[in-house]
Design a protein around this motif. Structure first.
Motif, PDB file in Angstrom:
ATOM      1  N   GLU A   1      -7.502  -1.242   2.891  1.00 48.55           N
ATOM      2  CA  GLU A   1      -7.086   0.156   3.070  1.00 48.55           C
ATOM      3  C   GLU A   1      -5.725   0.221   3.766  1.00 48.55           C
ATOM      4  OE1 GLU A   1     -11.332   2.579   3.313  1.00 48.55           O
ATOM      5  OE2 GLU A   1     -10.494   1.771   5.158  1.00 48.55           O
TER       6      GLU A   1
ATOM      7  N   SER B   1      -2.405   1.329   1.617  1.00 47.26           N
ATOM      8  CA  SER B   1      -1.741   2.565   2.054  1.00 47.26           C
ATOM      9  C   SER B   1      -0.331   2.260   2.550  1.00 47.26           C
ATOM     10  CB  SER B   1      -2.576   3.322   3.093  1.00 47.26           C
ATOM     11  OG  SER B   1      -2.886   2.494   4.185  1.00 47.26           O
TER      12      SER B   1
ATOM     13  N   CYS C   1       1.855   2.092  -0.362  1.00 46.92           N
ATOM     14  CA  CYS C   1       2.168   3.443  -0.850  1.00 46.92           C
ATOM     15  C   CYS C   1       3.043   4.212   0.135  1.00 46.92           C
ATOM     16  CB  CYS C   1       0.890   4.239  -1.099  1.00 46.92           C
ATOM     17  SG  CYS C   1      -0.105   3.594  -2.455  1.00 46.92           S
TER      18      CYS C   1
ATOM     19  N   HIS D   1      -2.995   6.912   5.620  1.00 43.06           N
ATOM     20  CA  HIS D   1      -4.436   6.672   5.501  1.00 43.06           C
ATOM     21  C   HIS D   1      -4.813   6.258   4.079  1.00 43.06           C
ATOM     22  CE1 HIS D   1      -4.834   8.829   9.329  1.00 43.06           C
ATOM     23  NE2 HIS D   1      -4.017   9.722   8.804  1.00 43.06           N
ATOM     24  N   GLY D   2      -5.704   5.273   3.983  1.00 43.18           N
ATOM     25  CA  GLY D   2      -6.277   4.888   2.701  1.00 43.18           C
ATOM     26  C   GLY D   2      -7.782   4.879   2.859  1.00 43.18           C
TER      27      GLY D   2
ATOM     28  N   SER E   1       1.858   9.227  -3.246  1.00 44.71           N
ATOM     29  CA  SER E   1       2.219   9.501  -1.848  1.00 44.71           C
ATOM     30  C   SER E   1       2.817  10.886  -1.640  1.00 44.71           C
ATOM     31  CB  SER E   1       3.240   8.462  -1.361  1.00 44.71           C
ATOM     32  OG  SER E   1       4.506   8.702  -1.957  1.00 44.71           O
TER      33      SER E   1
ATOM     34  N   VAL F   1      -5.452   8.132  -0.994  1.00 32.74           N
ATOM     35  CA  VAL F   1      -4.485   7.948   0.088  1.00 32.74           C
ATOM     36  C   VAL F   1      -3.923   9.302   0.498  1.00 32.74           C
ATOM     37  CG1 VAL F   1      -3.870   5.614  -0.683  1.00 32.74           C
ATOM     38  CG2 VAL F   1      -2.486   7.557  -1.439  1.00 32.74           C
ATOM     39  N   THR F   2      -3.637   9.449   1.791  1.00 35.47           N
ATOM     40  CA  THR F   2      -3.123  10.722   2.286  1.00 35.47           C
ATOM     41  C   THR F   2      -2.406  10.536   3.626  1.00 35.47           C
ATOM     42  OG1 THR F   2      -3.709  12.994   2.917  1.00 35.47           O
ATOM     43  CG2 THR F   2      -5.322  11.290   3.443  1.00 35.47           C
ATOM     44  N   ASN F   3      -1.472  11.438   3.917  1.00 37.06           N
ATOM     45  CA  ASN F   3      -0.823  11.456   5.231  1.00 37.06           C
ATOM     46  C   ASN F   3      -1.520  12.426   6.179  1.00 37.06           C
ATOM     47  OD1 ASN F   3       1.323   9.575   5.245  1.00 37.06           O
ATOM     48  ND2 ASN F   3       2.434  10.867   3.803  1.00 37.06           N
TER      49      ASN F   3
END
Ligand SMILES: *Cc1c(COP(=O)(O)O)cnc(C)c1O
Length: 369
Positions: free
Chosen positions: A43, A47, A50, A54-55, A174, A199-201
Motif C-alpha cells: 500500500e 501509493s 502514484c 493513502h493506498g 492521483s 488511492v486517495t489524498n
C-alpha cells in the motif's frame, strides 16, 4: 509459422519465478494471510508510486470502484456519469450502490470520455463522475475536475488499465478524489489472483475505504457500518511488490513495441492508436481501428496471431442494463468504435521479431484485399 498470442503471462513469470516462490513460502510460513505486513508495505509502495498519501488494498478493481463510490456517499437513486465504452465492471460497481449510470459518448480518437458532453448530463441527482483511462490512455482530466468542483460531485478515476500512465505529468489515479486500480493478472501490474487498490489524498475517504473493505470493523468486536469482505491477501501483495519494481521497465517495453507497430503499420488502410499531447500512454492494449475487422481477425488467426476486441458490446446494450432505460441513439461514437476496434498482441515480453511478424501479416491482408 510464428505464434504470437494476444498476451503471454508465462514469459513474465519465468523472469521472477524464484523470487516469487521464495516470498510465497515466506507468507505461508507465517500464516498471516490477509492485510498483513506485505499488504501494508505494498500500500505504501504503490501509493508512493502514484504520488498520493493513502493506498487501500482491496480484493479487486471492481471492489475498489464500488468502495470508492460508497466512501463518496453514492447510494440508491443517485446518478453517476461515466462511459459505456469500458469493461463492464465499471458499470457493475455503480449498480451495486443502487445508483444509475448515465453515459456520455467517447472521443473517437482517444476512445476516452468526451468531456464536452458531461455538463449536458448533470442533474440534481449526479453524485460522481467516473472517467476511465481506457487502454492506458489518460482521460482529459482538467475539464472534468473543474466541472466536478463547480457542481460539488466526486471524481473517481477508473485507472484499472492505466498503471503509470500520466496526464500532463500527473499519474492517472492521483487526480480525482479516489483512484481505482485492478491487479488482475493481465493488467500492466498484475498479481497471480484477484486484487485491487483505491488511492486517495483525502484522509477521511481513506478511513471510509478501510472501514468498508473489512466488515465495517473499527475494533475487533465493533462494526461501525455494514461493510464488505474486500480485503487484499498477502500472496497477491507479495507478488505485486516484486512486480512493482519492474513496472516502469515493463511499461517502457509496451511503449516501444507500440511505436514499432505504429511505424510498421503506417500507410495501411487502418487507424493506429492516437496519443493526445497531454498523454503518457502505457498501452495496456494496442487497439487499431479497421473496416473489415472479422476478415482481418480470421486471417491473423490463421497466421498464428492472436487478437482481441475490447469491447464488442458496449455496456448500454448489455441485457443487464435494460432496466436503466438508456437511449442508445445518444452514443454514436461508442457504437461505431465497437464495430471497428481490434486489439493486436501487446505485452512487455514481446520480441522485435514477433512485432514485425504481426505487422507483416496485417500488411499482407491489405495487399490481398
Ligand atoms: C479490469 C478492469 C476493472 C475491474 O477490475 P477487476 O480487478 O477485474 O475487478 C474495472 N475497470 C476496467 C476499465 C478494467 O479494465
Amino acid at each position: 509459422m510464428m505464434k504470437v498470442p494476444l498476451v503471454d503471462l508465462k514469459a513474465g513469470f519465468f523472469e521472477i519465478k524464484e523470487e516469487v516462490m521464495n516470498q510465497i513460502e515466506e507468507v505461508f510460513s507465517h500464516m498471516n494471510l490477509f492485510l498483513g505486513s506485505n499488504v501494508q508495505a505494498f500500500e505504501k509502495e504503490f501509493s508512493n508510486f502514484c504520488g498520493v498519501n493513502h493506498g487501500i488494498g482491496v480484493s479487486s478493481g471492481t471492489d475498489a470502484i464500488h468502495l470508492a463510490l460508497r466512501a463518496c456517499g453514492v447510494c440508491k437513486g443517485d446518478e453517476v456519469i461515466t462511459v459505456s465504452h469500458t469493461f463492464f465492471a465499471t458499470i457493475e460497481a455503480i449498480s451495486y450502490t443502487g445508483a444509475r449510470p448515465v453515459f456520455v459518448d467517447i472521443d473517437p480518437k482517444s476512445f476516452t470520455m468526451d468531456v464536452n458532453q458531461i455538463e449536458g448530463k448533470l442533474s440534481e441527482k449526479t453524485k460522481a463522475i467516473i472517467p476511465v483511462h481506457i487502454y492506458g490512455h489518460p482521460v482529459d482530466m482538467d475539464p472534468i475536475l473543474e466541472i466536478a468542483k463547480k457542481n460539488n460531485v466526486s471524481v473517481i478515476e477508473d485507472a484499472c488499465q492505466a498503471h503509470g500512465a500520466k496526464y500532463k505529468g500527473r499519474i492517472c489515479g492521483s487526480m480525482g478524489d479516489i483512484g481505482c486500480f485492478s491487479f488482475y493478472f493481465t493488467k500492466n501490474l498484475g498479481g497471480y489472483g484477484e486484487a485491487g487498490m483505491a488511492v486517495t489524498n483525502n484522509e477521511k475517504l481513506a478511513n471510509q475505504l478501510k472501514l468498508y473493505r473489512n466488515h465495517g470493523h473499527v475494533s475487533k468486536f465493533d462494526h461501525a457500518v455494514f461493510g464488505y469482505n474486500n480485503r487484499m491477501d498477502e500472496i497477491q501483495a507479495t507478488v505485486l511488490r516484486i512486480k512493482l519494481k519492474h513496472l516502469h521497465n515493463k511499461n517502457t517495453c509496451r511503449i516501444n513495441f507500440a511505436q514499432k507497430y505504429n511505424q510498421l503499420l503506417e500507410g495501411l488502410d487502418l487507424i493506429t492508436p492516437f496519443k493526445a499531447n497531454y498523454a503518457e500512454h502505457v498501452f495496456h492494449l494496442y487497439v487499431i481501428r479497421v473496416k473489415e475487422r472479422e476478415k482481418l481477425r480470421n486471417f491473423l488467426s490463421q497466421q498464428g496471431v492472436g487478437t482481441g476486441i475490447h469491447y464488442k458490446i458496449p455496456a448500454h446494450r448489455q441485457p443487464a442494463c435494460k432496466n436503466f432505460g438508456i437511449n442508445s441513439n445518444h452514443l454514436p461514437e461508442t457504437e461505431k468504435a465497437c464495430e471497428e476496434i481490434l486489439s493486436l498482441p501487446m505485452y512487455p515480453e514481446l520480441t522485435n521479431d514477433q512485432t514485425s511478424y504481426v505487422a507483416e501479416k496485417v500488411a499482407e491482408f491489405y495487399s490481398k484485399s
